[in-house]
Design a protein around this motif. Structure first.
Motif, PDB file in Angstrom:
ATOM      1  N   THR A   1       0.826  -1.199   0.000  1.00  0.00           N
ATOM      2  CA  THR A   1       0.000   0.000   0.000  1.00  0.00           C
ATOM      3  C   THR A   1       0.863   1.252   0.000  1.00  0.00           C
ATOM      4  OG1 THR A   1      -1.698  -1.229   1.212  1.00  0.00           O
ATOM      5  CG2 THR A   1      -1.927   1.164   1.143  1.00  0.00           C
ATOM      6  N   SER A   2       2.010   1.190   0.651  1.00  0.00           N
ATOM      7  CA  SER A   2       2.950   2.320   0.617  1.00  0.00           C
ATOM      8  C   SER A   2       3.431   2.578  -0.799  1.00  0.00           C
ATOM      9  CB  SER A   2       4.135   2.038   1.545  1.00  0.00           C
ATOM     10  OG  SER A   2       3.706   1.851   2.875  1.00  0.00           O
ATOM     11  N   VAL A   3       3.720   1.517  -1.533  1.00  0.00           N
ATOM     12  CA  VAL A   3       4.098   1.667  -2.943  1.00  0.00           C
ATOM     13  C   VAL A   3       2.928   2.258  -3.725  1.00  0.00           C
ATOM     14  CG1 VAL A   3       4.735   0.439  -5.062  1.00  0.00           C
ATOM     15  CG2 VAL A   3       5.794  -0.192  -2.887  1.00  0.00           C
ATOM     16  N   GLY A   4       1.700   1.753  -3.450  1.00  0.00           N
ATOM     17  CA  GLY A   4       0.527   2.281  -4.145  1.00  0.00           C
ATOM     18  C   GLY A   4       0.339   3.766  -3.939  1.00  0.00           C
ATOM     19  N   VAL A   5       0.562   4.250  -2.718  1.00  0.00           N
ATOM     20  CA  VAL A   5       0.442   5.677  -2.433  1.00  0.00           C
ATOM     21  C   VAL A   5       1.489   6.467  -3.216  1.00  0.00           C
ATOM     22  CG1 VAL A   5       0.740   7.420  -0.624  1.00  0.00           C
ATOM     23  CG2 VAL A   5      -0.631   5.379  -0.175  1.00  0.00           C
ATOM     24  N   ALA A   6       2.700   5.940  -3.301  1.00  0.00           N
ATOM     25  CA  ALA A   6       3.749   6.611  -4.072  1.00  0.00           C
ATOM     26  C   ALA A   6       3.396   6.656  -5.556  1.00  0.00           C
ATOM     27  CB  ALA A   6       5.086   5.887  -3.854  1.00  0.00           C
ATOM     28  N   VAL A   7       2.830   5.573  -6.057  1.00  0.00           N
ATOM     29  CA  VAL A   7       2.409   5.522  -7.460  1.00  0.00           C
ATOM     30  C   VAL A   7       1.276   6.514  -7.713  1.00  0.00           C
ATOM     31  CG1 VAL A   7       1.305   4.049  -9.188  1.00  0.00           C
ATOM     32  CG2 VAL A   7       3.197   3.164  -7.828  1.00  0.00           C
ATOM     33  N   ALA A   8       0.339   6.618  -6.772  1.00  0.00           N
ATOM     34  CA  ALA A   8      -0.774   7.556  -6.911  1.00  0.00           C
ATOM     35  C   ALA A   8      -0.269   8.995  -6.982  1.00  0.00           C
ATOM     36  CB  ALA A   8      -1.748   7.397  -5.747  1.00  0.00           C
TER      37      ALA A   8
ATOM     38  N   PHE B   1       6.722   5.445 -14.878  1.00  0.00           N
ATOM     39  CA  PHE B   1       7.178   5.657 -13.507  1.00  0.00           C
ATOM     40  C   PHE B   1       8.690   5.537 -13.404  1.00  0.00           C
ATOM     41  CE2 PHE B   1       2.907   3.685 -13.092  1.00  0.00           C
ATOM     42  CZ  PHE B   1       2.245   4.764 -12.521  1.00  0.00           C
ATOM     43  N   ASN B   2       9.246   6.383 -12.554  1.00  0.00           N
ATOM     44  CA  ASN B   2      10.643   6.245 -12.149  1.00  0.00           C
ATOM     45  C   ASN B   2      10.647   5.331 -10.933  1.00  0.00           C
ATOM     46  OD1 ASN B   2      13.086   6.634 -10.683  1.00  0.00           O
ATOM     47  ND2 ASN B   2      13.418   8.587 -11.721  1.00  0.00           N
ATOM     48  N   LEU B   3      11.074   4.080 -11.124  1.00  0.00           N
ATOM     49  CA  LEU B   3      10.950   3.093 -10.055  1.00  0.00           C
ATOM     50  C   LEU B   3      11.750   3.477  -8.819  1.00  0.00           C
ATOM     51  CD1 LEU B   3      10.946  -0.353 -11.905  1.00  0.00           C
ATOM     52  CD2 LEU B   3       9.026   0.998 -11.074  1.00  0.00           C
ATOM     53  N   GLN B   4      12.910   4.079  -9.012  1.00  0.00           N
ATOM     54  CA  GLN B   4      13.698   4.465  -7.847  1.00  0.00           C
ATOM     55  C   GLN B   4      13.002   5.559  -7.051  1.00  0.00           C
ATOM     56  OE1 GLN B   4      16.596   2.788  -6.796  1.00  0.00           O
ATOM     57  NE2 GLN B   4      15.866   3.904  -4.984  1.00  0.00           N
ATOM     58  N   LYS B   5      12.376   6.514  -7.763  1.00  0.00           N
ATOM     59  CA  LYS B   5      11.620   7.577  -7.083  1.00  0.00           C
ATOM     60  C   LYS B   5      10.418   6.974  -6.351  1.00  0.00           C
ATOM     61  CE  LYS B   5      10.514  11.990  -6.362  1.00  0.00           C
ATOM     62  NZ  LYS B   5       9.185  11.915  -5.782  1.00  0.00           N
ATOM     63  N   ILE B   6       9.736   6.022  -6.999  1.00  0.00           N
ATOM     64  CA  ILE B   6       8.612   5.353  -6.348  1.00  0.00           C
ATOM     65  C   ILE B   6       9.073   4.667  -5.070  1.00  0.00           C
ATOM     66  CG2 ILE B   6       6.954   3.444  -6.548  1.00  0.00           C
ATOM     67  CD1 ILE B   6       6.145   5.891  -8.158  1.00  0.00           C
ATOM     68  N   ALA B   7      10.217   3.976  -5.143  1.00  0.00           N
ATOM     69  CA  ALA B   7      10.731   3.259  -3.971  1.00  0.00           C
ATOM     70  C   ALA B   7      11.087   4.227  -2.840  1.00  0.00           C
ATOM     71  CB  ALA B   7      11.949   2.425  -4.359  1.00  0.00           C
ATOM     72  N   ASP B   8      11.733   5.346  -3.181  1.00  0.00           N
ATOM     73  CA  ASP B   8      12.106   6.336  -2.158  1.00  0.00           C
ATOM     74  C   ASP B   8      10.860   6.898  -1.475  1.00  0.00           C
ATOM     75  OD1 ASP B   8      14.743   5.943  -2.820  1.00  0.00           O
ATOM     76  OD2 ASP B   8      14.880   7.717  -4.100  1.00  0.00           O
ATOM     77  N   ASP B   9       9.856   7.247  -2.283  1.00  0.00           N
ATOM     78  CA  ASP B   9       8.610   7.783  -1.720  1.00  0.00           C
ATOM     79  C   ASP B   9       7.899   6.732  -0.867  1.00  0.00           C
ATOM     80  OD1 ASP B   9       8.989  10.240  -2.880  1.00  0.00           O
ATOM     81  OD2 ASP B   9       7.601   9.906  -4.548  1.00  0.00           O
ATOM     82  N   ALA B  10       7.899   5.491  -1.351  1.00  0.00           N
ATOM     83  CA  ALA B  10       7.210   4.416  -0.626  1.00  0.00           C
ATOM     84  C   ALA B  10       7.858   4.162   0.726  1.00  0.00           C
ATOM     85  CB  ALA B  10       7.200   3.141  -1.463  1.00  0.00           C
ATOM     86  N   ARG B  11       9.168   4.247   0.801  1.00  0.00           N
ATOM     87  CA  ARG B  11       9.846   4.038   2.081  1.00  0.00           C
ATOM     88  C   ARG B  11       9.443   5.121   3.089  1.00  0.00           C
ATOM     89  NH1 ARG B  11      14.120   1.832  -1.149  1.00  0.00           N
ATOM     90  NH2 ARG B  11      14.963   3.888  -1.584  1.00  0.00           N
ATOM     91  N   TRP B  12       9.305   6.361   2.598  1.00  0.00           N
ATOM     92  CA  TRP B  12       8.878   7.442   3.503  1.00  0.00           C
ATOM     93  C   TRP B  12       7.465   7.174   3.998  1.00  0.00           C
ATOM     94  CZ3 TRP B  12       4.848  10.716   4.048  1.00  0.00           C
ATOM     95  CH2 TRP B  12       4.992  11.746   4.988  1.00  0.00           C
TER      96      TRP B  12
END
Length: 431
Positions: free
Chosen positions: A386-393, A406-417
């Motif tokens: 769900t954290s990844v989903g929020v970053a994707v949204a 999508f920039n997967l690295q940016k998605i991952a960084d946002d999802a971790r936050w």
């Protein structure tokens, strides 16, 4: 070399026949989809991490440059987008390096050709897309307000119900059997929803119900006991709860101010009765999308909050891309103790949204679900997913496309936050 060339020609012929084929023998379809071989489905290429069933739609968006005035036209721009809830979810998954299997229907008209060619060019499965001369491809024409919200619109989507039939869906039992999760959108008719639920139950596959709209969300009622996960917004949640429990009407949330001005605690207080209805009727996990307020993830006890599927992501190597970049230690949100499996307890977790510069809001909810399902296929637990989903949204609302790259690295960084900021809102008795 000659043998390989002959095999390629045979496969090409099979694909051609498959596109002409419509509602005939399921055995013939199985032969065509296996390059001329009849087998039981064992040992086949299991590259459909999730099966998505529902609508492919041509979206027409009219975007005014001034406030709308009733009874006249407004200056602005008109855009055409590849849309449809199921289609958007599946394309989002593809853009996250996960390859879903989509089951839908398109006509041989201008809109259908546009959507089908885009799908082919993306290198995605087309076998599940039913094409027929009698199908009028679904089209939704929406007028947005100056804030990017839908002000009004007209939807011509009824042929999805007619042609994405139970018989059509049942021909893809092999893809469903090997999937990690099966998602259905509420564009499907009652018999198609029932058939999807039966297949998910037969193969012990979690079923995800996406409500689509306020009116269509009520289609959950006949299948509620089969639904594992549901992802409504606040209004859809209340509509579903009232349809499931008409004797205890839950009022809608009427607030003069913007909902973003209210804390997650206040929103949860309003929504808790509706959440409890869905859980008591048999749904395992309710994910309530709150727009700028994030997502509520709710279940009875704590069961179902972690691993959605028992299938290993090792079967789906593309999903390991997400798994590898989301390198975040699993958090223990709460020591549930003996109540972890106590169905009389409600567990509610809040996952916050990310600040965003909004370009367009349509497609964000679909991409939220697409991000979650992609992460499930990669082997992440539901909170990580769900954290990844929020970053994707967030990436989606900052784009003008329904489904951006999508920039997967940016998605991952946002999802971790997002994951680090998740917190328990409630853990106590259901009533």
């Amino acid at each position: 070399m000659e043998e390989n060339s002959a095999q390629r020609r045979l496969q090409c012929l099979c694909r051609h026949l498959l596109q002409q084929y419509d509602a005939g023998s399921a055995v013939l379809r199985q032969v065509l989809m296996n390059g001329g071989r009849l087998d039981s489905g064992e040992g086949r290429d299991r590259d459909g991490e999730a099966v998505i069933i529902g609508g492919m739609v041509l979206d027409i968006h009219a975007v005014p440059s001034t406030p709308l005035v009733s009874g006249t036209t407004s200056p602005g721009k008109v855009y055409y987008f590849h849309g449809g809830v199921a289609r958007n979810v599946a394309e989002c998954m593809s853009n996250l390096s996960v390859r879903p299997f989509l089951i839908s229907a398109l006509g041989h008209d201008m809109a259908g050709n546009l959507l089908f060619e885009h799908w082919k060019l993306a290198g995605l499965h087309t076998e599940g897309i039913r094409r027929h001369g009698d199908i009028r491809t679904a089209v939704v024409c929406s007028t947005l307000d100056i804030n990017g919200e839908i002000a009004t619109g007209v939807a011509n989507v009824q042929d999805i119900e007619t042609f994405v039939s139970a018989e059509w869906i049942q021909q893809f039992r092999y893809q469903i059997r090997s999937s990690t999760v099966l998602m259905v959108d509420a564009n499907l008719g009652p018999s198609a929803l029932k058939a999807s639920c039966q297949l998910a139950a037969e193969y012990d596959i979690p079923l995800w119900f996406e409500p689509v709209s306020l009116s269509k969300s009520k289609r959950v009622v006949p299948i509620v006991k089969h639904v594992t996960y549901v992802s409504p917004n606040e209004d859809e949640l209340i509509a579903m709860a009232n349809e499931l429990s008409p004797e205890n009407t839950i009022p809608s949330i009427h607030m003069n101010e913007s909902k973003k001005d209210f804390s997650p605690e206040i929103l949860f207080k309003f929504l808790k009765p509706a959440i409890c209805v869905l859980l008591e009727k048999g749904i395992k996990v309710v994910l309530v999308t709150l727009g700028p307020n994030g997502v509520l993830v709710c279940s009875r006890g704590g069961v179902g909050l972690w691993k959605i599927s028992q299938k290993s992501q090792k079967s789906f190597p593309r999903g390991q891309i997400i798994n590898s970049i989301f390198s975040c230690p699993t958090r223990v949100f709460l020591d549930l103790g003996k109540s972890a499996n106590d169905s009389s307890y409600l567990f509610a977790l809040h996952i916050p949204a990310l600040p965003a510069t909004v370009q367009k809001l349509t497609g964000a909810g679909d991409c939220l679900v697409g991000g979650i399902l992609s992460s499930i296929s990669a082997g992440l637990d539901l909170i990580q997913a769900t954290s990844v989903g929020v970053a994707v949204a967030r990436a989606t609302v900052e784009s003008e496309e329904n489904v951006p790259s999508f920039n997967l690295q940016k998605i991952a960084d946002d999802a971790r936050w997002v994951y680090s900021a998740a917190r328990v809102l409630f853990h106590g008795p259901m009533q």
